[in-house]
Enzyme design. Structure first.
Site, PDB file in Angstrom:
ATOM      1  N   LYS A 298      39.238  61.777  -7.062  1.00 11.96           N
ATOM      2  CA  LYS A 298      39.328  60.329  -6.841  1.00 11.96           C
ATOM      3  C   LYS A 298      40.385  60.003  -5.768  1.00 11.96           C
ATOM      4  CE  LYS A 298      37.678  59.267 -11.511  1.00 11.96           C
ATOM      5  NZ  LYS A 298      37.897  58.461 -12.748  1.00 11.96           N
TER       6      LYS A 298
ATOM      7  N   TYR B 185      28.824  53.879 -10.929  1.00 15.85           N
ATOM      8  CA  TYR B 185      29.344  53.615 -12.286  1.00 15.85           C
ATOM      9  C   TYR B 185      28.537  52.548 -13.025  1.00 15.85           C
ATOM     10  CZ  TYR B 185      33.557  56.510 -11.734  1.00 15.85           C
ATOM     11  OH  TYR B 185      34.443  57.556 -11.605  1.00 15.85           O
TER      12      TYR B 185
ATOM     13  N   ASN C  11      42.956  58.586 -12.647  1.00 17.17           N
ATOM     14  CA  ASN C  11      43.081  59.836 -13.401  1.00 17.17           C
ATOM     15  C   ASN C  11      42.560  61.048 -12.625  1.00 17.17           C
ATOM     16  OD1 ASN C  11      40.407  59.216 -13.586  1.00 17.17           O
ATOM     17  ND2 ASN C  11      40.353  58.992 -15.809  1.00 17.17           N
TER      18      ASN C  11
ATOM     19  N   HIS D 128      36.710  63.050 -11.655  1.00 14.55           N
ATOM     20  CA  HIS D 128      35.523  62.667 -12.421  1.00 14.55           C
ATOM     21  C   HIS D 128      34.688  63.913 -12.632  1.00 14.55           C
ATOM     22  CE1 HIS D 128      31.737  60.686 -13.564  1.00 14.55           C
ATOM     23  NE2 HIS D 128      31.173  61.611 -12.816  1.00 14.55           N
TER      24      HIS D 128
ATOM     25  N   GLU E 186      23.882  62.072 -10.954  1.00 17.24           N
ATOM     26  CA  GLU E 186      25.070  62.026 -10.094  1.00 17.24           C
ATOM     27  C   GLU E 186      25.012  63.019  -8.932  1.00 17.24           C
ATOM     28  OE1 GLU E 186      28.045  60.445 -13.654  1.00 17.24           O
ATOM     29  OE2 GLU E 186      28.383  62.418 -12.786  1.00 17.24           O
TER      30      GLU E 186
HETATM   31  N1  UDP Z   1      38.538  53.776 -16.931  1.00 19.71           N
HETATM   32  C1  UDP Z   1      39.479  52.757 -16.857  1.00 19.71           C
HETATM   33  N2  UDP Z   1      39.903  52.147 -18.027  1.00 19.71           N
HETATM   34  C2  UDP Z   1      39.430  52.533 -19.236  1.00 19.71           C
HETATM   35  C3  UDP Z   1      38.469  53.552 -19.306  1.00 19.71           C
HETATM   36  C4  UDP Z   1      38.048  54.158 -18.137  1.00 19.71           C
HETATM   37  O1  UDP Z   1      39.922  52.390 -15.770  1.00 19.71           O
HETATM   38  O2  UDP Z   1      39.841  51.957 -20.247  1.00 19.71           O
HETATM   39  C5  UDP Z   1      38.083  54.416 -15.681  1.00 19.71           C
HETATM   40  C6  UDP Z   1      38.642  55.830 -15.485  1.00 19.71           C
HETATM   41  O3  UDP Z   1      38.871  56.038 -14.100  1.00 19.71           O
HETATM   42  C7  UDP Z   1      37.518  56.690 -16.026  1.00 19.71           C
HETATM   43  C8  UDP Z   1      36.289  55.916 -15.560  1.00 19.71           C
HETATM   44  O4  UDP Z   1      36.659  54.547 -15.708  1.00 19.71           O
HETATM   45  O5  UDP Z   1      37.582  58.005 -15.530  1.00 19.71           O
HETATM   46  C9  UDP Z   1      35.018  56.159 -16.322  1.00 19.71           C
HETATM   47  O6  UDP Z   1      35.287  55.934 -17.700  1.00 19.71           O
HETATM   48  P1  UDP Z   1      34.781  56.953 -18.808  1.00 19.71           P
HETATM   49  O7  UDP Z   1      34.999  56.326 -20.130  1.00 19.71           O
HETATM   50  O8  UDP Z   1      33.386  57.400 -18.472  1.00 19.71           O
HETATM   51  O9  UDP Z   1      35.819  58.178 -18.673  1.00 19.71           O
HETATM   52  P2  UDP Z   1      35.618  59.683 -18.134  1.00 19.71           P
HETATM   53  O10 UDP Z   1      34.223  60.107 -18.458  1.00 19.71           O
HETATM   54  O11 UDP Z   1      35.879  59.640 -16.649  1.00 19.71           O
HETATM   55  O12 UDP Z   1      36.668  60.479 -18.853  1.00 19.71           O
HETATM   56 MG    MG Z   2      32.385  59.173 -18.104  1.00 17.01          MG
END
Ligand code: UDP
Ligand code: MG
Length: 140
Positions: free
Chosen positions: A9, A49, A112, A115, A126
């Site tokens: 990211k 997304y 974070n 991805h 994807e």
């Molecule tokens: N995210 C965020 N706030 C939240 C949860 C997720 O900003 O409360 C963002 C974060 O960058 C995350 C992405 O949205 O990686 C996609 O969310 P997901 O729940 O799918 O998490 P991941 O699969 O990436 O662990």
């Molecule tokens: Mg996810």
């Protein structure tokens, strides 16, 4: 053998963590099949997304994901999808296990660093979002 879509990211690219992040995946036996650096438009980030469209973080997330370049790659290995998710760690770096990429480098729950596709169905959507059939076949 399984393939998964990984993104480094904007926070990871900006802090020059591309090499370190790829090394961690390679050290865990995953192979880089295809790789590119791109900057998503807001619309492209929204499309990527789309499953999170109704979530409160959708607008902020897609603004962030289009704020600077990312590195997208296809990684291959046995159980690659689950393996990558384990190596990445929990979504919130504060909750991620020691040694995971998000624990090592993640800034907060949004920024974070990485991805990874969460299921075979997600990977199947994807991977073609970023890579053409030619790019994937040419890598074999
Ligand atoms: N995210 C965020 N706030 C939240 C949860 C997720 O900003 O409360 C963002 C974060 O960058 C995350 C992405 O949205 O990686 C996609 O969310 P997901 O729940 O799918 O998490 P991941 O699969 O990436 O662990
Ligand atoms: Mg996810």
């Amino acid at each position: 053998m399984e393939r998964t879509l990984v993104m480094i990211k904007p926070d990871g690219v900006e802090r020059n963590l591309v090499g370190k992040v790829i090394s961690i995946f390679e050290e865990n036996g995953l192979k880089v099949v295809a790789l590119k650096k791109v900057r998503l438009s807001k619309k492209q980030a929204e499309a990527f997304y789309i499953v999170h469209k109704e979530r409160p973080f959708y607008d902020s997330l897609t603004t962030y994901m289009s704020s600077g370049p990312i590195v997208a790659m296809v990684l291959e290995g046995e159980n690659a999808i689950k393996k990558v998710r384990e190596i990445m760690g929990a979504t919130d770096p504060a909750e991620a296990k020691e040694g995971t990429i998000r624990k090592l480098f993640g800034i907060d729950k949004e920024k974070n660093t990485v991805h990874g596709s969460d299921s075979p169905e997600s990977a199947a959507k994807e991977i073609p979002f970023f890579f053409s059939e030619f790019e994937l076949i040419a890598a074999e």
